[in-house]
Design an enzyme around this catalytic site. Structure first.
Site, PDB file in Angstrom:
ATOM      1  CG  LEU A  19      -1.973  -1.068   1.341  1.00  0.00           C
ATOM      2  CD1 LEU A  19      -2.692  -0.967   2.691  1.00  0.00           C
ATOM      3  CD2 LEU A  19      -2.979  -0.949   0.206  1.00  0.00           C
ATOM      4  CG  ASP A  20      -0.121   4.924  -2.110  1.00  0.00           C
ATOM      5  OD1 ASP A  20      -0.536   5.441  -1.065  1.00  0.00           O
ATOM      6  OD2 ASP A  20      -0.768   4.955  -3.177  1.00  0.00           O
ATOM      7  CG  LEU A  21       3.881   7.843   2.799  1.00  0.00           C
ATOM      8  CD1 LEU A  21       4.556   7.060   3.915  1.00  0.00           C
ATOM      9  CD2 LEU A  21       4.760   9.020   2.365  1.00  0.00           C
ATOM     10  CB  THR A  48      -3.025   3.783   0.487  1.00  0.00           C
ATOM     11  OG1 THR A  48      -3.034   4.564  -0.700  1.00  0.00           O
ATOM     12  CG2 THR A  48      -4.226   2.849   0.479  1.00  0.00           C
TER      13      THR A  48
END
Length: 240
Positions: A112-114, A116
């Site tokens: 999951l990106d930073l 999210t």
């Protein structure tokens, strides 16, 4: 799922992933960089077969034995935390949130990106991790999305049918919208895909939260905490 002692001899990278050393790809990287030895000899050739009941296998000089039952846990990742097990710049990572699981070989399945939050699966089972992230198995990921502005029917239809991004057309998505929160399910795993899809239809993401990964649902797990998967959840991952 087969017991990790079955099927010997087996490919060395497969054994390393089953033993919880790293994911299958990570195990291949360990081999090609010369960190793995069998009976005292460095082995770089992918596909080399071993029998750990007869062979002595080491990584960085540490003997690796066949693991017991793999570990599977679910984390509700907060925004602002990196999906990595180590950050040289000292930023907050998911590794810090699952440290008390007592499994140093845990790795995240996908990312999951930073910015999210939401459901992030961890395991020591390298084979399952590879299967869950391989595009041919088409595991849907479901997100709750808050976007700028109100989505109209035309934008929703574009998301359902597929959106042209700079790396090609996306696959059709499952979409519902209550006028405030967009629920979007995709089976691909491109970088920042949901954010790019929403931006492409004119509604940049303000907040993104993953609620489901394949058959797993986040439920009421508190933000920043983790729990082990149930037997039923593990079985559902094996058969999904």
């Amino acid at each position: 799922m087969q017991h990790p002692h079955a099927d010997f001899p087996m490919r060395l990278q497969k054994f390393l992933s089953r033993a919880g050393v790293a994911s299958r790809r990570g195990s291949e990287d360990l081999m090609t960089t010369g960190r793995v030895s069998v009976n005292g000899q460095v082995v770089r050739e992918l596909g080399t077969k071993v029998d750990p009941t007869l062979d002595v296998i080491t990584v960085d000089g540490k003997v690796i034995s066949a693991a017991g039952s793999p570990t599977y846990i679910m984390l509700n990742k907060p925004a602002g935390v990196l999906t990595t097990m180590d950050d040289p710049h000292g930023r907050p990572t998911v590794a810090q949130l699952v440290a008390d699981a007592g499994q140093p070989a845990l790795f995240p399945v996908g990312r999951l990106d930073l910015d999210t939050s939401g459901l992030l699966l961890f395991t020591t089972d390298g084979e399952l991790g590879h299967r869950l992230t391989h595009p041919k198995y088409e595991h849907y990921k479901t997100y709750e999305v808050r976007v700028r502005g109100k989505l109209d029917d035309a934008a929703l239809e574009k998301l359902r049918d597929g959106v042209m991004l700079d790396d090609g057309m996306t696959a059709p998505a499952k979409v519902s919208y209550d006028g405030h929160v967009l629920t979007l399910s995709i089976r691909e795993g491109r970088n920042r895909q949901v954010r790019r899809m929403c931006e492409a239809v004119g509604h940049p993401v303000l907040k993104l939260h993953r609620t489901q990964f394949g058959p797993l649902q986040l439920g009421k797990l508190a933000l920043g905490t983790w729990r082990p998967l149930t037997k039923d959840e593990i079985n559902s991952l094996m058969t999904d």
